[in-house]
Design an enzyme around this catalytic site. Structure first.
Site, PDB file in Angstrom:
ATOM      1  N   ASP A  52      74.043  53.913  22.838  1.00 56.54           N
ATOM      2  CA  ASP A  52      74.133  52.602  22.202  1.00 56.54           C
ATOM      3  C   ASP A  52      74.312  51.490  23.226  1.00 56.54           C
ATOM      4  O   ASP A  52      74.607  51.733  24.396  1.00 56.54           O
ATOM      5  CB  ASP A  52      75.304  52.577  21.212  1.00 56.54           C
ATOM      6  CG  ASP A  52      75.065  53.482  20.019  1.00 56.54           C
ATOM      7  OD1 ASP A  52      73.890  53.693  19.668  1.00 56.54           O
ATOM      8  OD2 ASP A  52      76.051  53.973  19.442  1.00 56.54           O
ATOM      9  N   TYR A 110      80.782  63.839  26.898  1.00 54.72           N
ATOM     10  CA  TYR A 110      81.074  62.408  26.948  1.00 54.72           C
ATOM     11  C   TYR A 110      82.527  62.204  27.353  1.00 54.72           C
ATOM     12  O   TYR A 110      83.384  63.060  27.111  1.00 54.72           O
ATOM     13  CB  TYR A 110      80.872  61.759  25.579  1.00 54.72           C
ATOM     14  CG  TYR A 110      79.446  61.485  25.200  1.00 54.72           C
ATOM     15  CD1 TYR A 110      78.827  60.280  25.551  1.00 54.72           C
ATOM     16  CD2 TYR A 110      78.711  62.413  24.477  1.00 54.72           C
ATOM     17  CE1 TYR A 110      77.515  60.024  25.190  1.00 54.72           C
ATOM     18  CE2 TYR A 110      77.392  62.167  24.112  1.00 54.72           C
ATOM     19  CZ  TYR A 110      76.809  60.965  24.470  1.00 54.72           C
ATOM     20  OH  TYR A 110      75.507  60.709  24.120  1.00 54.72           O
TER      21      TYR A 110
END
Length: 244
Positions: A52, A110
């Site tokens: 994103d 992540y």
């Protein structure tokens, strides 16, 4: 024709994510444009995932097909001479023609970094989420065990995601304290839209003792987005590793 795999590191601050979109600057668009200029070809770069707007990557993998005479293992050096300062190619290599960065990856790791102090960040302002409330990291660690394994993660998915299944498997989730930073690491076979950021938002509620670790189990089982925490800002999120 060769299939070349690239590993990229990038600062996502000035980009609207990876994937090409109209009227905005994205990492994919920038990389495709520059590779096209180098090779003189129309290039389609396949990314391992969508990141994103504002999300960073330390080891983002992608691949493209080309007839260039530049050796695949040297391509990253040529690319780095042209790429902007906030994108760097760490490696390049030839892979089989049927290799696909997105469909062939087995999982990703992540990290999400929280600056747990009252003062905002200056140097790290684009890479951490400043959070002034004192966090109980032991409770946050206890809560992470309830997201491990295979679950329907509907509670941790933002609306607007068009996927066939909300079932994902989390292999590892851990909390690391580094002075006044709290870093959440999570490894899984895949992640839903905003899933990591919503998990972090939920763990912050545990850390503040607004909810208990056991409540996280209930939230997972509820399959109800309204039960989970908020979506924390993108800037603290970083793609650490892609597994093949």
């Amino acid at each position: 024709m060769k299939n070349v795999k690239l590993t990229l590191e990038y600062d996502g601050t000035n980009y609207c994510g990876w994937q090409k979109q109209k009227n905005v600057v994205t990492v994919q668009e920038e990389v495709e444009k520059i590779i096209g200029e180098i090779t003189g070809e129309k290039i389609d770069v396949i990314g391992c995932s969508r990141t994103d707007s504002g999300v960073h990557a330390k080891a983002y993998t992608c691949n493209f097909k080309t007839n260039t005479v530049i050796p695949p293992e040297k391509f990253y050096l040529v690319l780095n001479s042209v790429l902007p300062d906030d994108i760097v190619a760490l490696n390049s290599e030839e892979v089989p023609m049927d290799f696909h960065s997105r469909f062939d990856n087995k999982g990703k790791t992540y990290s999400y970094t929280i600056l747990n102090r009252l003062q905002r960040a200056a140097i790290d302002r684009n890479y951490v989420y400043q959070y002034g409330h004192k966090l109980n990291c032991d409770l946050m660690r206890e809560a992470t065990k309830y997201i491990l394994g295979t679950h329907d993660f509907t509670s941790f998915k933002s609306t607007g995601s068009k996927v066939k299944s909300n079932i994902r498997t989390i292999y590892e989730a851990r909390i690391v304290e580094d002075e006044n930073k709290v870093i959440f690491y999570v490894t899984g076979d895949g992640f839903l839209y905003n899933m990591v950021r919503i998990i972090v938002g939920t763990l912050l509620e545990v850390g503040e003792e607004k909810i208990t670790p056991l409540n996280v189990k209930t939230i997972v089982e509820s399959k109800d987005r309204t039960k989970a925490g908020r979506v924390v800002p993108a800037k603290g999120l970083c793609l650490e590793k892609v597994m093949y």
